[in-house]
Design a protein around this motif. Structure first.
Motif, mmCIF file in Angstrom:
data_model
loop_
_atom_site.group_PDB
_atom_site.id
_atom_site.type_symbol
_atom_site.label_atom_id
_atom_site.label_comp_id
_atom_site.label_asym_id
_atom_site.label_seq_id
_atom_site.Cartn_x
_atom_site.Cartn_y
_atom_site.Cartn_z
ATOM 1 N N GLN A 187 -12.157 -19.017 8.917
ATOM 2 C CA GLN A 187 -11.028 -19.268 8.014
ATOM 3 C C GLN A 187 -11.426 -19.239 6.541
ATOM 4 N N ARG A 188 -12.676 -18.960 6.235
ATOM 5 C CA ARG A 188 -13.125 -18.988 4.840
ATOM 6 C C ARG A 188 -12.515 -17.816 4.064
ATOM 7 N N PRO A 189 -11.800 -18.069 2.969
ATOM 8 C CA PRO A 189 -11.223 -16.988 2.164
ATOM 9 C C PRO A 189 -12.322 -16.122 1.547
ATOM 10 N N ALA A 190 -12.039 -14.829 1.465
ATOM 11 C CA ALA A 190 -13.032 -13.899 0.936
ATOM 12 C C ALA A 190 -12.336 -12.705 0.288
ATOM 13 N N CYS A 191 -13.116 -11.946 -0.430
ATOM 14 C CA CYS A 191 -12.635 -10.699 -1.022
ATOM 15 C C CYS A 191 -13.804 -9.730 -1.057
ATOM 16 N N VAL A 192 -13.554 -8.495 -0.687
ATOM 17 C CA VAL A 192 -14.574 -7.456 -0.744
ATOM 18 C C VAL A 192 -14.066 -6.333 -1.639
ATOM 19 N N ALA A 193 -14.884 -5.954 -2.619
ATOM 20 C CA ALA A 193 -14.530 -4.851 -3.519
ATOM 21 C C ALA A 193 -15.400 -3.650 -3.182
ATOM 22 N N ARG A 194 -14.758 -2.497 -3.090
ATOM 23 C CA ARG A 194 -15.481 -1.263 -2.743
ATOM 24 C C ARG A 194 -15.256 -0.206 -3.822
ATOM 25 N N GLU A 195 -16.308 0.482 -4.179
ATOM 26 C CA GLU A 195 -16.227 1.615 -5.116
ATOM 27 C C GLU A 195 -15.551 1.231 -6.433
ATOM 28 N N LEU A 196 -15.998 0.137 -7.022
ATOM 29 C CA LEU A 196 -15.405 -0.363 -8.260
ATOM 30 C C LEU A 196 -15.374 0.691 -9.360
ATOM 31 N N THR A 197 -14.251 0.806 -10.020
ATOM 32 C CA THR A 197 -13.951 1.707 -11.155
ATOM 33 C C THR A 197 -13.913 3.176 -10.770
ATOM 34 N N LYS A 198 -14.127 3.476 -9.486
ATOM 35 C CA LYS A 198 -14.111 4.874 -9.049
ATOM 36 C C LYS A 198 -12.746 5.240 -8.483
ATOM 37 N N THR A 199 -12.583 6.485 -8.098
ATOM 38 C CA THR A 199 -11.296 6.997 -7.641
ATOM 39 C C THR A 199 -10.738 6.209 -6.471
ATOM 40 N N PHE A 200 -11.606 5.830 -5.532
ATOM 41 C CA PHE A 200 -11.140 5.147 -4.321
ATOM 42 C C PHE A 200 -11.448 3.651 -4.344
ATOM 43 N N GLU A 201 -11.393 3.058 -5.514
ATOM 44 C CA GLU A 201 -11.586 1.606 -5.641
ATOM 45 C C GLU A 201 -10.609 0.866 -4.723
ATOM 46 N N THR A 202 -11.152 -0.098 -3.967
ATOM 47 C CA THR A 202 -10.334 -0.850 -3.014
ATOM 48 C C THR A 202 -10.761 -2.309 -2.999
ATOM 49 N N PHE A 203 -9.781 -3.209 -2.935
ATOM 50 C CA PHE A 203 -10.049 -4.634 -2.755
ATOM 51 C C PHE A 203 -9.455 -5.072 -1.424
ATOM 52 N N TYR A 204 -10.256 -5.769 -0.631
ATOM 53 C CA TYR A 204 -9.803 -6.315 0.654
ATOM 54 C C TYR A 204 -9.751 -7.833 0.516
ATOM 55 N N HIS A 205 -8.629 -8.421 0.879
ATOM 56 C CA HIS A 205 -8.440 -9.874 0.751
ATOM 57 C C HIS A 205 -8.150 -10.480 2.121
ATOM 58 N N GLY A 206 -8.473 -11.748 2.276
ATOM 59 C CA GLY A 206 -8.142 -12.472 3.510
ATOM 60 C C GLY A 206 -9.321 -13.272 3.999
ATOM 61 N N THR A 207 -9.288 -13.617 5.287
ATOM 62 C CA THR A 207 -10.437 -14.286 5.883
ATOM 63 C C THR A 207 -11.487 -13.225 6.216
ATOM 64 N N LEU A 208 -12.679 -13.665 6.509
ATOM 65 C CA LEU A 208 -13.752 -12.716 6.826
ATOM 66 C C LEU A 208 -13.424 -11.845 8.041
ATOM 67 N N PRO A 209 -12.880 -12.407 9.149
ATOM 68 C CA PRO A 209 -12.491 -11.535 10.266
ATOM 69 C C PRO A 209 -11.406 -10.529 9.882
ATOM 70 N N ASP A 210 -10.454 -10.957 9.031
ATOM 71 C CA ASP A 210 -9.403 -10.044 8.570
ATOM 72 C C ASP A 210 -10.003 -8.845 7.841
ATOM 73 N N ILE A 211 -10.904 -9.131 6.935
ATOM 74 C CA ILE A 211 -11.518 -8.068 6.132
ATOM 75 C C ILE A 211 -12.382 -7.175 7.002
ATOM 76 N N LEU A 212 -13.123 -7.776 7.925
ATOM 77 C CA LEU A 212 -13.955 -6.995 8.845
ATOM 78 C C LEU A 212 -13.093 -6.034 9.650
ATOM 79 N N ALA A 213 -11.937 -6.497 10.103
ATOM 80 C CA ALA A 213 -11.036 -5.634 10.883
ATOM 81 C C ALA A 213 -10.503 -4.493 10.023
ATOM 82 N N GLN A 214 -10.154 -4.780 8.773
ATOM 83 C CA GLN A 214 -9.632 -3.745 7.883
ATOM 84 C C GLN A 214 -10.662 -2.636 7.649
#
Length: 286
Positions: A187-214
């Protein structure tokens, strides 16, 4: 360059470079790179591309994690001659999970002037848009590659109340998120940022299992460079008043070190591996 931004002879400038979007290079950084006599860089091929983009040609000196201690004398010699130098990494701010610390430390001890030219840092860039608490945070860099070492490190951080920031590669992101979910709870809230400032920059929000599934759902989302941010523990275990040294001496009279460490870990919430090492030390002194 303007008169108030002239370079100082014999100075090493620590220059932050873009982490993806070349437009993020500051005007001051451009001026410094255009004016220095030599550029020390992590990868000459990578820096050459940046210089080509800027229309610059400069002498380059490779300074990376495998040779920077050996480069101290050479860099110091350049500075002693009054040359100006810039230190850059492949992306972002040098020394922040990048080479440069032994070099800068040695040059400082020799009395050389080190001047920062600030710019992009993936840590701050990611935190600014993560939606997690940023009043206090701790940067942990890259975790150990092996699962055992990674788990031990994360277990030791399980009581941390500050937001935690990690870097991770595409090869280990899924395994790391899975181990984090085990260490910090699902249940720990988290955020993962991928490819910062690049064309496919993406932020994933939620719990760790949520982000892992995404991220697991799409192979394309497993590419690039990642910044993983975990909210701190909202209810850390109270600090233990147990005298572990005294308890160890009592338990080690009856139990093997591994079992004694496990008992104390259950009582105090401390890291079991660290306690086991302590038990061996105490036993060795007995």
């Amino acid at each position: 360059m303007t008169s108030d931004s002239r370079l100082q002879a014999g100075t090493l400038y620590i220059v932050a470079t873009p982490i993806g979007n070349l437009a993020d290079l500051t005007e001051r950084a451009k001026q410094v790179l255009a004016s220095v006599d030599v550029i020390a860089c992590e990868d000459t091929r990578h820096t050459q591309k940046l210089l080509q983009h800027l229309g610059l040609r400069k002498p380059l000196l490779s300074v990376h994690e495998h040779n920077e201690r050996e480069r101290v004398e050479q860099v110091a010699e350049h500075l002693n001659k009054g040359l100006t130098m810039a230190l850059v990494s492949d992306a972002g701010t040098p020394l922040i999970s990048d080479p440069g610390y032994p070099l800068v430390q040695a040059l400082r001890s020799l009395g050389h002037t080190i001047t920062p030219v600030p710019g992009v840092s993936a840590i701050i860039t990611a935190l600014s848009a993560a939606g997690l608490p940023t009043d206090r945070f701790t940067f942990e860099g890259f975790l150990p590659h092996k699962s055992g070492g990674k788990r031990d490190k994360l277990d030791a951080l399980s009581q941390e109340v500050r937001t935690m920031v990690f870097y991770e590669s595409k090869h280990r992101i899924l395994d790391t998120l899975a181990v984090m979910a085990e260490a910090f709870g699902e249940q720990r809230p988290a955020c993962v940022a991928r490819e910062l400032t690049k064309t496919f920059e993406t932020f994933y929000h939620g719990t760790l299992p949520d982000i892992l599934a995404q991220i697991s759902a799409d192979d394309d989302q497993q590419k690039g460079e990642f910044v993983v941010m975990i909210a701190g523990n909202p209810q850390p275990a109270p600090a233990s008043d147990v005298d572990t040294d005294k308890l160890f001496r009592l338990l080690l009279a009856e139990l093997p070190p591994k079992k004694a460490a496990a008992v104390i870990a259950d009582l105090t919430g401390e890291n079991k591996k660290a306690l086991y090492q302590k038990a061996l030390e105490i036993q060795g002194k007995a």
